[in-house]
Design a protein around this motif. Structure first.
Motif, PDB file in Angstrom:
ATOM      1  N   THR A   1       2.124   2.153  -3.491  1.00  0.00           N
ATOM      2  CA  THR A   1       1.134   2.706  -4.418  1.00  0.00           C
ATOM      3  C   THR A   1       0.463   3.977  -3.878  1.00  0.00           C
ATOM      4  OG1 THR A   1      -0.618   1.298  -3.507  1.00  0.00           O
ATOM      5  CG2 THR A   1       0.638   0.425  -5.378  1.00  0.00           C
ATOM      6  N   LYS A   2       0.879   4.418  -2.722  1.00  0.00           N
ATOM      7  CA  LYS A   2       0.279   5.611  -2.110  1.00  0.00           C
ATOM      8  C   LYS A   2       0.546   6.838  -2.968  1.00  0.00           C
ATOM      9  CE  LYS A   2       0.143   8.246   2.218  1.00  0.00           C
ATOM     10  NZ  LYS A   2       0.677   8.362   3.603  1.00  0.00           N
ATOM     11  N   GLU A   3      -0.464   7.678  -3.102  1.00  0.00           N
ATOM     12  CA  GLU A   3      -0.336   8.899  -3.896  1.00  0.00           C
ATOM     13  C   GLU A   3      -0.203  10.113  -2.983  1.00  0.00           C
ATOM     14  OE1 GLU A   3      -2.871   7.377  -7.817  1.00  0.00           O
ATOM     15  OE2 GLU A   3      -3.797   8.783  -6.406  1.00  0.00           O
ATOM     16  N   PHE A   4       0.661  11.032  -3.389  1.00  0.00           N
ATOM     17  CA  PHE A   4       0.919  12.235  -2.607  1.00  0.00           C
ATOM     18  C   PHE A   4       0.550  13.466  -3.419  1.00  0.00           C
ATOM     19  CE2 PHE A   4       3.722   8.923  -1.140  1.00  0.00           C
ATOM     20  CZ  PHE A   4       3.689   9.036   0.245  1.00  0.00           C
TER      21      PHE A   4
ATOM     22  N   ASN B   1      -6.567   2.083  -5.261  1.00  0.00           N
ATOM     23  CA  ASN B   1      -7.330   3.217  -4.723  1.00  0.00           C
ATOM     24  C   ASN B   1      -6.902   4.555  -5.319  1.00  0.00           C
ATOM     25  OD1 ASN B   1      -8.823   1.556  -2.860  1.00  0.00           O
ATOM     26  ND2 ASN B   1      -6.967   1.456  -1.594  1.00  0.00           N
ATOM     27  N   THR B   2      -6.364   4.531  -6.521  1.00  0.00           N
ATOM     28  CA  THR B   2      -5.898   5.763  -7.151  1.00  0.00           C
ATOM     29  C   THR B   2      -7.015   6.792  -7.293  1.00  0.00           C
ATOM     30  OG1 THR B   2      -4.861   6.700  -9.124  1.00  0.00           O
ATOM     31  CG2 THR B   2      -6.370   4.864  -9.474  1.00  0.00           C
TER      32      THR B   2
ATOM     33  N   GLN C   1       3.268   9.010  -7.103  1.00  0.00           N
ATOM     34  CA  GLN C   1       3.873   7.996  -6.244  1.00  0.00           C
ATOM     35  C   GLN C   1       5.363   8.264  -6.076  1.00  0.00           C
ATOM     36  OE1 GLN C   1       3.083   4.227  -8.105  1.00  0.00           O
ATOM     37  NE2 GLN C   1       0.884   4.311  -7.743  1.00  0.00           N
TER      38      GLN C   1
ATOM     39  N   GLU D   1       0.832  -1.198   0.000  1.00  0.00           N
ATOM     40  CA  GLU D   1       0.000   0.000   0.000  1.00  0.00           C
ATOM     41  C   GLU D   1       0.869   1.251   0.000  1.00  0.00           C
ATOM     42  OE1 GLU D   1      -3.466   2.112   2.745  1.00  0.00           O
ATOM     43  OE2 GLU D   1      -3.039  -0.024   2.968  1.00  0.00           O
ATOM     44  N   GLU D   2       2.012   1.170   0.699  1.00  0.00           N
ATOM     45  CA  GLU D   2       2.925   2.311   0.751  1.00  0.00           C
ATOM     46  C   GLU D   2       3.520   2.594  -0.618  1.00  0.00           C
ATOM     47  OE1 GLU D   2       4.683   5.547   2.518  1.00  0.00           O
ATOM     48  OE2 GLU D   2       3.147   4.184   3.320  1.00  0.00           O
TER      49      GLU D   2
END
Length: 404
Positions: free
Chosen positions: A11-14, A60-61, A242, A8-9
């Motif tokens: 693919t996490k979006e910032f 979850n994008t 990402q 999950e980390e």
């Protein structure tokens, strides 16, 4: 690689705040102004706003195109077209990011675009091929496996014949002295990148004092080594949602969507982003053949390279009238004939057919440059006569065609 489930980390979006984005893009604008050799490195993320899904966006994008193809595959989830805003590559319109690069290059600010993308949008946007380096090929280009002549098509060249590593398209080189097999230019995992393209790209990375890497995970080598090399000695700016494995080399890391960043950058540089126009060039030639003339109609791009974008050509007023559904589009006719040439396109953007009139007087050619506005459905037309012959009533209304 495609089947590995990422954390999950990973693919996490910032997303930067508006204030952070403003500050960071102001710094980028300063560096662009000061740069002597500015290059851009692009990945699939610059085309998501055109409706083309990328590969690595997480389940979850926040992107409207939805999760990346490899993330879906790894999770065992089937694509649901109803949930996401997507389009086919053939119908995709180059984004504000693509068009910004065209303007920056025309202004002499941007020196090269190196891309991992094979969707063809950079070339369609109007970037000159002499400064565009498509590392992983182009879905609209096929190449002779003997003489290496390239053919640009207005359709996807890959046929899937022979599996992933079978590149033959079933077509043959037009050169009668060659007639080699044509192959698509897509580079799959495990295949070598084109030697000249990768060499030229690395040469630009050695000269670059600023590299803007946009929409790429920067994980696929050797392509990712290009921005990495710049980051080790000069300024590297990474724009991605990402994290990437070379973030530590970046002088600036911008967390935002590519279009948002480029719109703000162009504003700070005082430059407009040109609206996309589909550019087409039609060349009609007439040459004496016995007591008649052979008339040929062919498509070319704006750099005068052969380009297969015509679907059919119908000649009226010839001896006899004839419809051609494949290249070459030719007809024999008498001197003094007034040819009516009806041209149909593949019409990915809804381009209506056109009618051209060509008076056959002697050997010569006429070039007709077309620009189609996909937002209004209208053609704009200009022409140049090298000699002889005349195009009359260029681009008259035909069926529902609208000419501006």
């Amino acid at each position: 690689m495609a089947s590995t489930i990422r954390s999950e980390e990973d693919t996490k979006e910032f997303f930067d705040s508006p204030e952070e984005l403003e500050t960071k893009v102001s710094q980028l604008a300063d560096w662009v102004r000061q740069s002597k050799h500015f290059i851009v490195f692009t990945g699939a993320g610059i085309s998501t706003s055109a409706g083309i899904p990328d590969f690595r966006s997480g389940i979850n994008t926040k992107l409207e195109t939805g999760p990346g193809a490899w993330e879906l595959q790894a999770a065992g989830i089937e694509w649901d077209v109803r949930k996401h805003k997507t389009t086919s590559v053939a119908k995709a319109i180059p984004t504000p990011t693509h068009m910004s690069f065209v303007q920056l290059m025309e202004k002499g600010i941007l020196h090269a675009v190196v891309s991992q993308n094979c969707d063809g949008l950079h070339r369609r946007s109007g970037l000159p091929t002499s400064r565009l380096y498509e590392l992983h090929g182009n879905s609209n280009v096929e190449k002779c496996n003997i003489c290496e002549r390239e053919y640009l098509r207005d359709f996807r060249t890959s046929t899937g014949m022979g599996g992933m590593f079978g590149h033959k398209t079933g077509r043959m080189c037009d050169d009668l002295a060659c007639r080699g097999d044509l192959e698509d230019t897509i580079i799959n995992f495990g295949e070598s990148l084109p030697v000249v393209t990768i060499k030229d790209s690395f040469d630009h990375s050695k000269k670059a004092d600023l590299c803007l890497a946009m929409g790429s995970s920067l994980t696929v080598t050797p392509a990712a080594l290009i921005p990495q090399n710049v980051g080790k000695k000069n300024l590297l700016v990474i724009v991605n949602l990402q994290r990437t494995p070379i973030d530590h080399l970046a002088a600036l890391r911008i967390n935002g969507k590519c279009d948002d960043v480029m719109k703000l950058l162009m504003s700070k540089l005082g430059l407009d982003i040109p609206e996309f126009r589909l550019k087409r060039r039609i060349v009609m030639t007439a040459g004496k053949k016995g007591d008649k003339y052979e008339v040929c109609v062919e498509g070319r791009d704006q750099e005068d390279h052969p380009f297969s974008f015509l679907k059919s050509v119908t000649f009226s007023g010839a001896d006899p009238d004839i419809r051609c559904d494949q290249e070459p589009y030719t007809v024999l006719t008498r001197a003094g004939a007034a040819l009516q040439v009806n041209i149909a396109f593949h019409s990915h953007y809804g381009e209506p057919p056109l009618m051209l009139k060509f008076d056959i007087t002697e050997d010569g050619s006429v070039t007709v440059d077309l620009q189609y506005n996909p937002f209004t459905g209208m053609w704009a037309v200009s022409r140049s006569d090298e000699v002889k012959g005349e195009v009359k009533d260029v681009a008259e209304k035909l069926a529902s065609a609208k000419i501006q």
